[in-house]
Structure formats: structure tokens, C-alpha cells
Design a protein around this motif. Structure first.
Motif, short mmCIF file in Angstrom:
data_model
loop_
_atom_site.label_atom_id
_atom_site.label_comp_id
_atom_site.label_asym_id
_atom_site.label_seq_id
_atom_site.Cartn_x
_atom_site.Cartn_y
_atom_site.Cartn_z
N HIS A 21 0.99 -1.05 0.07
CA HIS A 21 -0.08 -0.51 -0.37
C HIS A 21 1.21 1.10 0.01
CE1 HIS A 21 -4.04 -1.97 0.38
NE2 HIS A 21 -3.41 -2.49 1.44
N ALA A 22 2.11 1.11 0.67
CA ALA A 22 2.94 2.62 1.02
C ALA A 22 3.51 2.69 -0.56
CB ALA A 22 4.42 2.63 1.94
N LEU A 23 3.85 1.75 -1.62
CA LEU A 23 4.78 1.75 -2.25
C LEU A 23 3.14 2.54 -3.83
CD1 LEU A 23 6.42 1.43 -5.10
CD2 LEU A 23 5.35 -1.13 -5.03
N CYS A 24 2.04 2.06 -3.34
CA CYS A 24 0.87 2.55 -4.37
C CYS A 24 0.55 3.88 -3.72
CB CYS A 24 -0.21 1.16 -3.74
SG CYS A 24 -0.35 -0.13 -4.61
N LEU A 25 0.39 4.32 -3.02
CA LEU A 25 0.86 5.27 -2.49
C LEU A 25 1.84 6.50 -2.92
CD1 LEU A 25 -0.76 5.36 1.32
CD2 LEU A 25 -1.76 5.76 -0.71
N SER A 26 2.83 5.65 -2.81
CA SER A 26 4.09 6.60 -3.18
C SER A 26 4.17 6.42 -4.76
CB SER A 26 5.20 5.86 -2.96
OG SER A 26 6.96 6.38 -3.24
N VAL A 63 2.85 19.25 0.55
CA VAL A 63 1.80 18.00 0.89
C VAL A 63 2.97 16.99 0.27
CG1 VAL A 63 0.37 17.04 -0.55
CG2 VAL A 63 0.07 20.10 -0.01
N GLU A 64 3.58 16.98 -0.09
CA GLU A 64 4.29 16.04 -0.44
C GLU A 64 5.48 15.29 0.56
OE1 GLU A 64 5.54 14.60 -4.35
OE2 GLU A 64 7.03 17.03 -4.66
N THR A 65 5.16 16.71 1.24
CA THR A 65 5.99 15.96 2.89
C THR A 65 5.33 15.07 3.63
OG1 THR A 65 7.91 18.31 2.65
CG2 THR A 65 7.20 17.13 4.55
N GLU A 66 3.91 15.61 4.16
CA GLU A 66 3.34 15.42 4.74
C GLU A 66 2.40 14.14 4.26
OE1 GLU A 66 1.76 16.17 7.88
OE2 GLU A 66 3.22 17.56 8.01
N LEU A 67 2.55 13.59 2.66
CA LEU A 67 1.89 12.67 2.70
C LEU A 67 3.44 11.11 2.42
CD1 LEU A 67 -0.25 13.10 -0.43
CD2 LEU A 67 -0.91 12.89 2.02
N GLY A 68 4.32 12.21 2.35
CA GLY A 68 5.55 11.32 2.46
C GLY A 68 5.65 10.40 3.96
N ARG A 69 5.19 11.27 5.11
CA ARG A 69 5.47 10.85 6.36
C ARG A 69 4.09 9.40 6.38
NH1 ARG A 69 3.61 15.09 9.93
NH2 ARG A 69 4.09 13.65 11.81
N PHE A 70 3.24 9.66 5.59
CA PHE A 70 2.31 8.83 5.81
C PHE A 70 2.69 7.44 5.36
CE2 PHE A 70 -1.52 6.77 4.17
CZ PHE A 70 -1.63 6.15 5.75
N GLU A 71 3.06 7.52 4.14
CA GLU A 71 3.87 6.79 3.77
C GLU A 71 4.53 5.73 3.94
OE1 GLU A 71 4.58 8.27 -0.59
OE2 GLU A 71 2.53 8.94 -0.35
N GLN A 72 5.52 6.53 4.70
CA GLN A 72 6.75 6.14 5.76
C GLN A 72 6.10 5.52 6.94
OE1 GLN A 72 9.72 6.01 5.35
NE2 GLN A 72 10.44 4.98 6.96
N ALA A 73 5.41 5.40 7.63
CA ALA A 73 4.68 5.09 8.19
C ALA A 73 4.56 3.83 8.08
CB ALA A 73 3.51 5.50 9.84
N LEU A 74 3.58 3.63 7.23
CA LEU A 74 3.10 2.70 6.98
C LEU A 74 4.34 1.63 6.30
CD1 LEU A 74 0.49 3.46 4.25
CD2 LEU A 74 -0.23 2.51 6.47
N ARG A 75 5.73 2.15 5.53
CA ARG A 75 6.38 1.07 5.25
C ARG A 75 7.19 1.03 6.38
NH1 ARG A 75 6.88 5.31 0.90
NH2 ARG A 75 8.45 6.34 2.59
N LYS A 76 6.95 1.41 7.52
CA LYS A 76 7.42 0.51 8.97
C LYS A 76 6.80 -0.48 9.77
CE LYS A 76 8.03 4.29 12.81
NZ LYS A 76 7.93 5.39 13.18
N ILE A 77 5.66 0.22 9.27
CA ILE A 77 4.66 -0.88 9.81
C ILE A 77 4.68 -2.20 9.09
CG2 ILE A 77 2.19 -1.97 10.00
CD1 ILE A 77 1.21 0.39 10.53
#
Length: 155
Positions: free
Chosen positions: A39-44, A58-72
């Protein structure tokens, strides 16, 4: 140009939100899972395709969200690699703590969870990009004026 930019923002927000909701469904059904990586890959990828039309904030904020998914996803994937010791315990705690943030739990292990990475917070940020509140107010005002004009003409 403003119309094109707005249309691009709408398209991006709809596509990104659809994938976020798929992500949320996966997390709610399976808990913290390695599938979060996909999912993180798709969002990215969605964000990368639209990078021209996004602000750096916006890119920074969404990148943080995607990074959290990658961590999980990474922690879930690597759990079987950890021996049953302190390292595994820390990885599980980290994974569930991030999971709690992403799904928006009010607290985890007796601690208040930050709302910065929650799906609902991220959707609210996308709504702000599009100015949904302002557009809704504008629409309401236009409908009100149109009805007033109609009443005056037929009245």
C-alpha cells in the motif's frame, strides 16, 4: 491554468484517498501486516505521478504517512527474523505503536496517540488542499442567491 491545476488536484486526491481507504481496510482486517508495504508503494507511486501539481508541504506530509506504512510493513515482514528476545519485543511495540497512529486510536499502551499520521487526518489535509469547506460554502451561497432570484421573479 487554475482550472487545470484544480482538476489535477481533484484527480490526485480522489486516487490517493481511494488507495488510503484500501490501506485502512487491509489494516482493519489484518492488523499490522507486511501488506502495508504494498500500500505504501502504491501511494508513493500515485504521489510521484502527480508531483508536479503538489506543493512540497503536501508531499512531505504524505511522505510521512507512507513512511509510517513502510515501517509497519517492514517490521511485520521481519518479525520472523527476530529471535524471541528483546529485539523482537521492541519491533512488535514499534509496529503496533505506528499502527495505532495510522488507524487513529486515541491511545496505545496507556499513552495518548498523536493524530498526525491518522488516515482521517490525512484525508482532512487532502480536503484542505481542494478547499472543500470553501467550495461547499460557495455552493450554498450560490444556491441561496439563485433561489432568492427565482422567488423575486416569480413572486
Amino acid at each position: 491554468m487554475a482550472i487545470v491545476a484544480f482538476d489535477k488536484h481533484v484527480s490526485f486526491c480522489e486516487e490517493y484517498t481511494a488507495e488510503m481507504l484500501k490501506t485502512m481496510t487491509t489494516l482493519m482486517q489484518k492488523g499490522p501486516t507486511k501488506e502495508a508495504l504494498g500500500h505504501a508503494l502504491c501511494l508513493s507511486e500515485i504521489r510521484s505521478r502527480q508531483t508536479l501539481w503538489l506543493t512540497s508541504d503536501v508531499e512531505t506530509e504524505l511522505g510521512r504517512f507512507e513512511q509510517a506504512l513502510r515501517k509497519i510493513g517492514a517490521d511485520a515482514m521481519l518479525l520472523h527474523e527476530y529471535p524471541n528476545d528483546q529485539a523482537r519485543t521492541l519491533a512488535v511495540k514499534r509496529m503496533y505503536s505506528t499502527f495505532a497512529e495510522v488507524i487513529g486510536l486515541p491511545e496505545w499502551e496507556g499513552q495518548e496517540v498523536l493524530k498526525d499520521l491518522a488516515v482521517t487526518t490525512t484525508v482532512a489535509k487532502l480536503r484542505k488542499i481542494l478547499g472543500i469547506d470553501e467550495l461547499t460554502l460557495l455552493r450554498s451561497e450560490l444556491v441561496k442567491r439563485a433561489l432568492e432570484n427565482l422567488v423575486e421573479k416569480t413572486g
